[in-house]
Motif scaffolding. Sequence first.
Motif, PDB file in Angstrom:
ATOM      1  N   VAL A 139     -32.478 -16.430   1.413  1.00  0.00           N
ATOM      2  CA  VAL A 139     -32.646 -16.077   2.824  1.00  0.00           C
ATOM      3  C   VAL A 139     -34.124 -15.801   3.085  1.00  0.00           C
ATOM      4  O   VAL A 139     -34.781 -15.127   2.293  1.00  0.00           O
ATOM      5  CB  VAL A 139     -31.809 -14.835   3.180  1.00  0.00           C
ATOM      6  N   GLU A 140     -34.630 -16.326   4.199  1.00  0.00           N
ATOM      7  CA  GLU A 140     -36.015 -16.072   4.586  1.00  0.00           C
ATOM      8  C   GLU A 140     -36.059 -15.447   5.970  1.00  0.00           C
ATOM      9  O   GLU A 140     -35.282 -15.813   6.858  1.00  0.00           O
ATOM     10  CB  GLU A 140     -36.839 -17.373   4.587  1.00  0.00           C
ATOM     11  N   GLY A 141     -36.954 -14.507   6.172  1.00  0.00           N
ATOM     12  CA  GLY A 141     -37.170 -13.932   7.484  1.00  0.00           C
ATOM     13  C   GLY A 141     -36.131 -12.897   7.876  1.00  0.00           C
ATOM     14  O   GLY A 141     -35.363 -12.408   7.053  1.00  0.00           O
ATOM     15  N   ASP A 142     -36.091 -12.585   9.192  1.00  0.00           N
ATOM     16  CA  ASP A 142     -35.217 -11.525   9.694  1.00  0.00           C
ATOM     17  C   ASP A 142     -34.300 -12.014  10.817  1.00  0.00           C
ATOM     18  O   ASP A 142     -33.856 -11.242  11.654  1.00  0.00           O
ATOM     19  CB  ASP A 142     -36.056 -10.356  10.212  1.00  0.00           C
ATOM     20  N   SER A 143     -34.013 -13.327  10.808  1.00  0.00           N
ATOM     21  CA  SER A 143     -33.240 -13.879  11.924  1.00  0.00           C
ATOM     22  C   SER A 143     -31.742 -13.646  11.791  1.00  0.00           C
ATOM     23  O   SER A 143     -31.009 -13.805  12.760  1.00  0.00           O
ATOM     24  CB  SER A 143     -33.492 -15.390  12.053  1.00  0.00           C
ATOM     25  N   MET A 144     -31.260 -13.258  10.592  1.00  0.00           N
ATOM     26  CA  MET A 144     -29.822 -13.106  10.380  1.00  0.00           C
ATOM     27  C   MET A 144     -29.490 -11.765   9.724  1.00  0.00           C
ATOM     28  O   MET A 144     -29.022 -11.702   8.576  1.00  0.00           O
ATOM     29  CB  MET A 144     -29.297 -14.261   9.523  1.00  0.00           C
ATOM     30  N   PRO A 145     -29.753 -10.632  10.426  1.00  0.00           N
ATOM     31  CA  PRO A 145     -29.396  -9.327   9.862  1.00  0.00           C
ATOM     32  C   PRO A 145     -27.884  -9.233   9.698  1.00  0.00           C
ATOM     33  O   PRO A 145     -27.134  -9.879  10.438  1.00  0.00           O
ATOM     34  CB  PRO A 145     -29.900  -8.348  10.934  1.00  0.00           C
ATOM     35  N   PRO A 146     -27.394  -8.477   8.688  1.00  0.00           N
ATOM     36  CA  PRO A 146     -28.141  -7.570   7.810  1.00  0.00           C
ATOM     37  C   PRO A 146     -28.688  -8.237   6.554  1.00  0.00           C
ATOM     38  O   PRO A 146     -29.160  -7.562   5.656  1.00  0.00           O
ATOM     39  CB  PRO A 146     -27.074  -6.539   7.438  1.00  0.00           C
ATOM     40  N   HIS A 147     -28.614  -9.575   6.457  1.00  0.00           N
ATOM     41  CA  HIS A 147     -29.120 -10.281   5.279  1.00  0.00           C
ATOM     42  C   HIS A 147     -30.640 -10.284   5.317  1.00  0.00           C
ATOM     43  O   HIS A 147     -31.242 -10.852   6.231  1.00  0.00           O
ATOM     44  CB  HIS A 147     -28.577 -11.703   5.239  1.00  0.00           C
ATOM     45  N   GLU A 148     -31.251  -9.702   4.315  1.00  0.00           N
ATOM     46  CA  GLU A 148     -32.701  -9.526   4.333  1.00  0.00           C
ATOM     47  C   GLU A 148     -33.422 -10.615   3.564  1.00  0.00           C
ATOM     48  O   GLU A 148     -32.842 -11.298   2.705  1.00  0.00           O
ATOM     49  CB  GLU A 148     -33.060  -8.159   3.747  1.00  0.00           C
ATOM     50  N   ASP A 149     -34.686 -10.743   3.891  1.00  0.00           N
ATOM     51  CA  ASP A 149     -35.555 -11.693   3.223  1.00  0.00           C
ATOM     52  C   ASP A 149     -35.502 -11.475   1.705  1.00  0.00           C
ATOM     53  O   ASP A 149     -35.677 -10.361   1.230  1.00  0.00           O
ATOM     54  CB  ASP A 149     -36.993 -11.507   3.731  1.00  0.00           C
ATOM     55  N   GLY A 150     -35.240 -12.553   0.951  1.00  0.00           N
ATOM     56  CA  GLY A 150     -35.185 -12.450  -0.499  1.00  0.00           C
ATOM     57  C   GLY A 150     -33.789 -12.372  -1.072  1.00  0.00           C
ATOM     58  O   GLY A 150     -33.602 -12.544  -2.280  1.00  0.00           O
ATOM     59  N   SER A 151     -32.783 -12.104  -0.230  1.00  0.00           N
ATOM     60  CA  SER A 151     -31.410 -12.068  -0.738  1.00  0.00           C
ATOM     61  C   SER A 151     -30.876 -13.495  -0.865  1.00  0.00           C
ATOM     62  O   SER A 151     -31.500 -14.454  -0.408  1.00  0.00           O
ATOM     63  CB  SER A 151     -30.512 -11.236   0.182  1.00  0.00           C
ATOM     64  N   ILE A 152     -29.716 -13.631  -1.501  1.00  0.00           N
ATOM     65  CA  ILE A 152     -29.116 -14.942  -1.739  1.00  0.00           C
ATOM     66  C   ILE A 152     -27.785 -15.029  -0.988  1.00  0.00           C
ATOM     67  O   ILE A 152     -26.933 -14.146  -1.108  1.00  0.00           O
ATOM     68  CB  ILE A 152     -28.867 -15.190  -3.240  1.00  0.00           C
TER      69      ILE A 152
END
Length: 255
Positions: A139-152
Amino acid sequence: MSLFSDNIRVLRVRQKISQEKLAENLQITRGRYVKYEDGTSEAPYEILKKIAWYYHMSIDLILSVDIRKIDMHHLLKLENNRLVLPIMVDHQGENFIEIVTQKVKAGYLNGYADPEYIESLQQISLPFLGPGKHRGFPVEGDSMPPHEDGSIIVGRYIERLGDVQDGKTYILITKNEGMVYKRLNKNKKNALVLESDNNFYPNYEVRLSDIIEIWEYRCNIGRTDKKQELNEIEDLKELILEVKREVREIRNNKP
């Protein structure tokens, strides 16, 4: 000799069929087929389709992957020969989940159908996900919270566009946008509408012809225990609007 000519020769030998018999099945002369196999002539699209149907294999695989490197038992076969995915399994026959890390993400558009590339990816096993082919994407960026940048995000491969459900989240692999994770809607005839859960980012469309793969969200692998602020997005929007109002007032009051 081309990769295509090598592949059709390897496939024919594996099937233990003569050039004459294969040409008969393709409804062409043996002389014409031989030119494809020795690389002196290129097969037109209609012949490519017939060869793909005969071997139950996708055209892109025959044209772009060295068939000799593929274990045919470790392929995920889809309807109408639309695509054949290389998959990895453990000793019990359970599918591994390949993880596309940030480090190898750039190569995925070229390597998604290459067994050697897929085999080089990091692998994990998550039996609770159930049947289907799964793969992990960063995941990149903050467009799909709550999934944060760097998660899979782990997704399940979607074989047919008709299986896409409006309002659910998916990883899309596209020719122009690359890899994106968005909420999808099918309210366009020849396109999908991609929506971000962060309202700061506008919706946009992707043409169906631009889509390479679709993976339905199944689970998230993250490293943060940060408390999600319920209203942080709305607060940010309100702050931006307030700044805009103040700038507008300053301009209107300017002598």
